[in-house]
Design a protein around this motif. Sequence first.
Motif, PDB file in Angstrom:
ATOM      1  N   GLY A 152       0.733  -1.192  -0.238  1.00 23.42           N
ATOM      2  CA  GLY A 152       0.363  -0.363   0.038  1.00 23.42           C
ATOM      3  C   GLY A 152       0.947   1.333   0.431  1.00 23.42           C
ATOM      4  O   GLY A 152       2.171   1.223   0.488  1.00 23.42           O
ATOM      5  N   PHE A 153       0.345   2.370  -0.298  1.00 18.98           N
ATOM      6  CA  PHE A 153       0.974   3.588  -0.809  1.00 18.98           C
ATOM      7  C   PHE A 153      -0.337   4.861  -0.192  1.00 18.98           C
ATOM      8  O   PHE A 153      -1.486   4.969  -0.391  1.00 18.98           O
ATOM      9  CB  PHE A 153       0.932   3.923  -1.548  1.00 18.98           C
ATOM     10  N   CYS A 154       0.203   5.574   0.491  1.00 14.56           N
ATOM     11  CA  CYS A 154      -0.538   6.886   1.153  1.00 14.56           C
ATOM     12  C   CYS A 154       0.950   8.367   0.270  1.00 14.56           C
ATOM     13  O   CYS A 154       1.681   7.819   1.023  1.00 14.56           O
ATOM     14  CB  CYS A 154      -0.871   7.056   2.618  1.00 14.56           C
ATOM     15  N   TYR A 155       0.434   9.337   0.090  1.00 14.99           N
ATOM     16  CA  TYR A 155       1.829  11.155   0.365  1.00 14.99           C
ATOM     17  C   TYR A 155       0.672  11.596   1.397  1.00 14.99           C
ATOM     18  O   TYR A 155      -0.475  12.004   0.763  1.00 14.99           O
ATOM     19  CB  TYR A 155       2.228  10.868  -1.203  1.00 14.99           C
ATOM     20  N   ILE A 156       1.789  13.044   0.963  1.00 15.80           N
ATOM     21  CA  ILE A 156       1.469  13.810   1.964  1.00 15.80           C
ATOM     22  C   ILE A 156       1.961  14.888   0.548  1.00 15.80           C
ATOM     23  O   ILE A 156       2.958  14.885   0.354  1.00 15.80           O
ATOM     24  CB  ILE A 156       2.084  14.398   2.949  1.00 15.80           C
ATOM     25  N   GLU A 157       1.248  16.112   0.913  1.00 15.32           N
ATOM     26  CA  GLU A 157       1.846  17.355  -0.192  1.00 15.32           C
ATOM     27  C   GLU A 157       1.038  18.318   0.754  1.00 15.32           C
ATOM     28  O   GLU A 157       0.006  18.575   1.059  1.00 15.32           O
ATOM     29  CB  GLU A 157       0.676  16.938  -1.228  1.00 15.32           C
ATOM     30  N   THR A 158       2.361  19.374   0.585  1.00 17.21           N
ATOM     31  CA  THR A 158       1.411  20.322   1.537  1.00 17.21           C
ATOM     32  C   THR A 158       1.116  22.000   0.804  1.00 17.21           C
ATOM     33  O   THR A 158       1.083  21.780  -0.771  1.00 17.21           O
ATOM     34  CB  THR A 158       3.138  21.431   2.405  1.00 17.21           C
ATOM     35  N   TRP A 159       0.540  22.857   1.435  1.00 19.04           N
ATOM     36  CA  TRP A 159      -0.567  23.909  -0.145  1.00 19.04           C
ATOM     37  C   TRP A 159      -0.786  24.950   0.637  1.00 19.04           C
ATOM     38  O   TRP A 159      -0.320  24.753   2.438  1.00 19.04           O
ATOM     39  CB  TRP A 159      -1.792  23.205  -0.048  1.00 19.04           C
TER      40      TRP A 159
END
Length: 190
Positions: A60-67
């Motif tokens: 499995g996988f999940c990512y983060i992104e900043t805004w």
Amino acid sequence: MEIEVSSSMHLMYVSEIQQEMYDSAQRRGTGIAKRSLEYLSKKISEGNSVVASENGVWVGFCYIETWSHGRFVANSGLIVSPDFRHSGTATKIKQKVFELSRSKYPNAKIFGLTTGLAVMKINSDLGYKPVIYSELTQDEEFWNGCKNCVNYDILMSKERKNCLCTAMLFVPPNNNINGTANTQSEIKYK
């Protein structure tokens, strides 16, 4: 099973992750926006994602992104290999990516968009609350990321006020939303 913050050693899974994101969106007819191999590789290499594996097999996988200059963090792209679904793996991945987000950006509001009831439940257990889209980042680049989603025309026809996805937001302690402090505490999984 190992669930770890990503590093370059996890790049061997990037094609499989991208393909499963695409396949899953096709099967459901909604949801996950398509991401390029370069984009996913960067997330993995920079340690801005979580990868689950078992005996060298991608799980499995999940990512983060900043805004908005780090005021918002999105936990995105949660995907679990079909062979490992319905085993609690998604919950463990979401917990790990939530912890990663909180450690890297302790004052940021954390959000996600989802069409899945299971993800809504996981997010709720982590302290997220459903919100209207105006409570999320208004960063144009974030909304441009929705262009690859099958629901993009719906989003735009609603003037980015709502879509088929449910928006969920975690507001950390000592931060507030519309002048109201977050009163729902985080749940710590062991």
